[in-house]
Scaffold this motif. Structure first.
Motif, short mmCIF file in Angstrom:
data_model
loop_
_atom_site.label_atom_id
_atom_site.label_comp_id
_atom_site.label_asym_id
_atom_site.label_seq_id
_atom_site.Cartn_x
_atom_site.Cartn_y
_atom_site.Cartn_z
N SER A 195 0.82 -1.21 0.00
CA SER A 195 0.00 0.00 0.00
C SER A 195 0.85 1.26 0.00
N CYS A 196 2.17 1.09 0.22
CA CYS A 196 3.08 2.25 0.18
C CYS A 196 3.58 2.53 -1.24
N GLY A 197 3.14 1.75 -2.21
CA GLY A 197 3.51 2.01 -3.60
C GLY A 197 4.66 1.17 -4.11
N ALA A 198 5.20 0.26 -3.29
CA ALA A 198 6.28 -0.62 -3.76
C ALA A 198 5.72 -1.64 -4.75
N PHE A 199 6.52 -1.96 -5.77
CA PHE A 199 6.11 -2.99 -6.74
C PHE A 199 7.34 -3.68 -7.29
N GLY A 200 7.35 -5.01 -7.19
CA GLY A 200 8.44 -5.79 -7.74
C GLY A 200 7.92 -6.91 -8.60
N TRP A 201 8.63 -7.21 -9.68
CA TRP A 201 8.26 -8.32 -10.55
C TRP A 201 9.51 -9.07 -10.98
N HIS A 202 9.45 -10.40 -10.93
CA HIS A 202 10.61 -11.23 -11.24
C HIS A 202 10.14 -12.47 -11.97
N GLN A 203 10.80 -12.79 -13.08
CA GLN A 203 10.55 -14.07 -13.74
C GLN A 203 11.89 -14.63 -14.21
N ALA A 204 12.10 -15.92 -13.97
CA ALA A 204 13.32 -16.59 -14.43
C ALA A 204 12.97 -17.97 -14.96
N ASN A 205 13.51 -18.29 -16.12
CA ASN A 205 13.34 -19.62 -16.71
C ASN A 205 14.49 -20.52 -16.26
N SER A 206 14.18 -21.75 -15.95
CA SER A 206 15.25 -22.67 -15.55
C SER A 206 14.81 -24.11 -15.81
N PHE A 207 15.81 -25.02 -15.76
CA PHE A 207 15.55 -26.45 -15.85
C PHE A 207 16.45 -27.14 -14.84
N ASN A 208 16.04 -28.33 -14.42
CA ASN A 208 16.83 -29.11 -13.48
C ASN A 208 16.57 -30.59 -13.74
N PHE A 209 17.63 -31.31 -14.10
CA PHE A 209 17.54 -32.76 -14.27
C PHE A 209 18.34 -33.41 -13.15
N ASP A 210 17.64 -34.01 -12.21
CA ASP A 210 18.24 -34.65 -11.04
C ASP A 210 18.16 -36.16 -11.27
N PHE A 211 19.31 -36.85 -11.31
CA PHE A 211 19.25 -38.26 -11.72
C PHE A 211 20.28 -39.12 -10.99
N SER A 212 20.02 -40.41 -11.02
CA SER A 212 20.95 -41.40 -10.46
C SER A 212 21.12 -42.52 -11.47
N LEU A 213 22.34 -43.06 -11.53
CA LEU A 213 22.65 -44.23 -12.36
C LEU A 213 22.99 -45.39 -11.43
N PHE A 214 22.28 -46.51 -11.58
CA PHE A 214 22.48 -47.64 -10.69
C PHE A 214 23.28 -48.75 -11.37
N HIS A 215 24.24 -49.28 -10.60
CA HIS A 215 25.01 -50.43 -11.05
C HIS A 215 24.24 -51.69 -10.68
N ALA A 216 24.54 -52.79 -11.35
CA ALA A 216 23.86 -54.06 -11.06
C ALA A 216 24.10 -54.51 -9.63
N ASN A 217 25.21 -54.05 -9.01
CA ASN A 217 25.51 -54.45 -7.63
C ASN A 217 24.78 -53.60 -6.58
N GLY A 218 23.94 -52.68 -7.03
CA GLY A 218 23.17 -51.85 -6.11
C GLY A 218 23.79 -50.52 -5.79
N GLN A 219 25.06 -50.31 -6.16
CA GLN A 219 25.71 -49.02 -5.96
C GLN A 219 25.15 -48.00 -6.96
#
Length: 445
Positions: free
Chosen positions: A158-182
């Motif tokens: 109500s004091c007249g402040a105004f902020g706007w923010h937009q950011a595009n991003s991607f995130n690929f979070d992954f795991s690779l499993f060995h046959a031995n369970g590691q």
């Protein structure tokens, strides 16, 4: 989902309506959060679930005579419907306020500041990303989660402040499993997808996966040279952010970095750490209505700025600098060192290569002493060559040692690590970190 311009226009229309609906001496703050996200879940290197999430909400605070009440409202995207929801919320807060006591630590920002930042990096087509992942992971047991799209934040008062923010991003979070369970755990994240960048990151994980096929090496408790990859370093730095830079924690002497701020301890001169809002996914303003700027938290091993929320500013006579109520960094940026990535194993010589740490907690918080487990792709290295994966071990050591007297080098290359949290909405927290070569890490069991 409306475009960024349409979202901003919708938010402004809500602000305009709210300004006209206020009764003197009422005041308000209104914060906005929205996302348009593609989500893809992988299992055994195949797409098991794909979808799109579009959502927007506002956090509405009504203030009157030192009293304040808050309400979160989910938006529909239809201006008429959303004004009606805001109107009902306004009445609800008006009914609530007389029941509340005045807040002695309420400190409103009465400046009518303006802020606009739209990072409109082109995001990759989801089908293209899925094809790249499927090609790279052919024949492998991959489990992963891909999230991408624009995240928007807004603020008005109500004091007249105004902020706007937009950011595009991607995130690929992954795991690779060995046959031995590691398993190898890794991520590839950023603002602009690069096929070459992804291929390079995936090749590193795939190479580590091959090493996991060797017989496990069990180490005796003791002190070992170690290399902490950026993801492992993030766990340590993340723990220090639990109140470490908080003005409230420092004033109440409960910060794990209390000795740093009192001048009794220091980190290595190689270590400089900033809260770098500019160019990050985080908005340059807080939900409390204070502008945020870049802050030097650790300068060449010495204490720098503190994170000061409005409540800490009111309670301790400080100047608010845009920290949220938790006073934790959300855009960490550690200065790079000079150790080339290609030289890591040679410089390590004989010791531990640690890709990830897990289950961290404080074993002695006033001493910034941490304990936790090695997990995923931790290797024993001899004469600059990986010899064997190492059984899960517990470490217990002081951050003032690891990142102070024992810190030998930081890598010249850094990795951008985005928060993979999607609780209620995608997070905007990020960390740009190098890897760290330390001459001594204490393993206890």
């Amino acid at each position: 989902m409306p475009t960024s311009n349409n979202q901003a226009a919708l938010f402004k229309s809500l602000v305009t309506w709210l300004q006209s609906a206020l009764r003197e001496p009422e005041q308000f703050t209104l914060s906005y959060a929205a996302e348009s996200s593609a989500f893809v879940r992988f299992n055994h290197a195949k797409v098991r679930q794909a979808g799109q999430v579009q959502q927007a909400s506002v956090g509405f605070k009504l203030i009157n005579d030192g009293r304040h009440a808050d309400l979160d409202i989910t938006l529909s995207g239809d201006p008429q419907t959303d004004v009606q929801r805001l109107s009902e919320g306004l009445q609800q807060l008006r009914d609530t306020l007389p029941l509340l006591p005045p807040d002695p630590y309420l400190l409103l920002n009465h400046n009518g500041w303006q802020s606009q930042n739209v990072q409109d990096h082109p995001l990759p087509d989801t089908e293209h990303v899925v094809a790249q992942i499927a090609q790279a992971a052919e024949g492998l047991d991959l489990v992963g989660f891909y999230a991408a799209g624009p995240i928007s934040r807004g603020f008005a008062s109500s004091c007249g402040a105004f902020g706007w923010h937009q950011a595009n991003s991607f995130n690929f979070d992954f795991s690779l499993f060995h046959a031995n369970g590691q398993a190898v755990k890794a991520s590839y994240a950023g603002h602009a997808w690069s096929d070459q960048g992804f291929t390079s990151r995936f090749a590193q994980a795939r190479e580590q996966l091959e090493h996991l096929g060797r017989p496990l090496r069990t180490l005796a408790p003791g002190q070992y040279r170690a290399y902490l990859a950026p993801a492992a370093l993030e766990e340590i730095v993340g723990m220090l952010c639990w109140g470490g830079f908080s003005a409230q924690s420092i004033a109440s002497k409960s910060s794990p970095l209390q000795k740093l701020y009192s001048g009794d301890q220091s980190f290595s001169p190689l270590l400089s750490l900033d809260e770098k809002v500019s160019g990050s996914l985080s908005p340059a303003f807080s939900g409390e209505g204070y502008p945020r700027s870049d802050l030097a938290l650790i300068v060449a091993g010495q204490a720098g700025a503190q994170l000061v929320s409005s409540r800490s500013a009111a309670e301790y006579g400080l100047t608010a600098n845009g920290a949220d109520g938790g006073e934790s960094p959300s855009a960490l940026n550690m200065a790079a060192g000079t150790l080339p990535q290609s030289e890591i194993l040679r410089q390590l010589g004989t010791g531990l290569y640690i890709s990830n740490l897990w289950y961290l907690n404080f074993s002695d918080q006033p001493a910034a002493r941490l304990t936790g487990m090695t997990r995923f792709a931790t290797f024993w290295v001899e004469n600059g060559e990986i010899q064997a994966p190492v059984s899960t071990m517990r470490f217990d050591d002081s951050a003032f040692s690891l990142l102070g007297s024992q810190l030998e080098a930081l890598t010249a290359e850094r990795e951008l690590l985005l928060s993979a949290s999607t609780y209620s909405q995608r997070a905007t927290a990020s960390a740009l970190l190098p890897g760290a070569l330390v001459s001594r890490l204490t393993l206890t069991l």
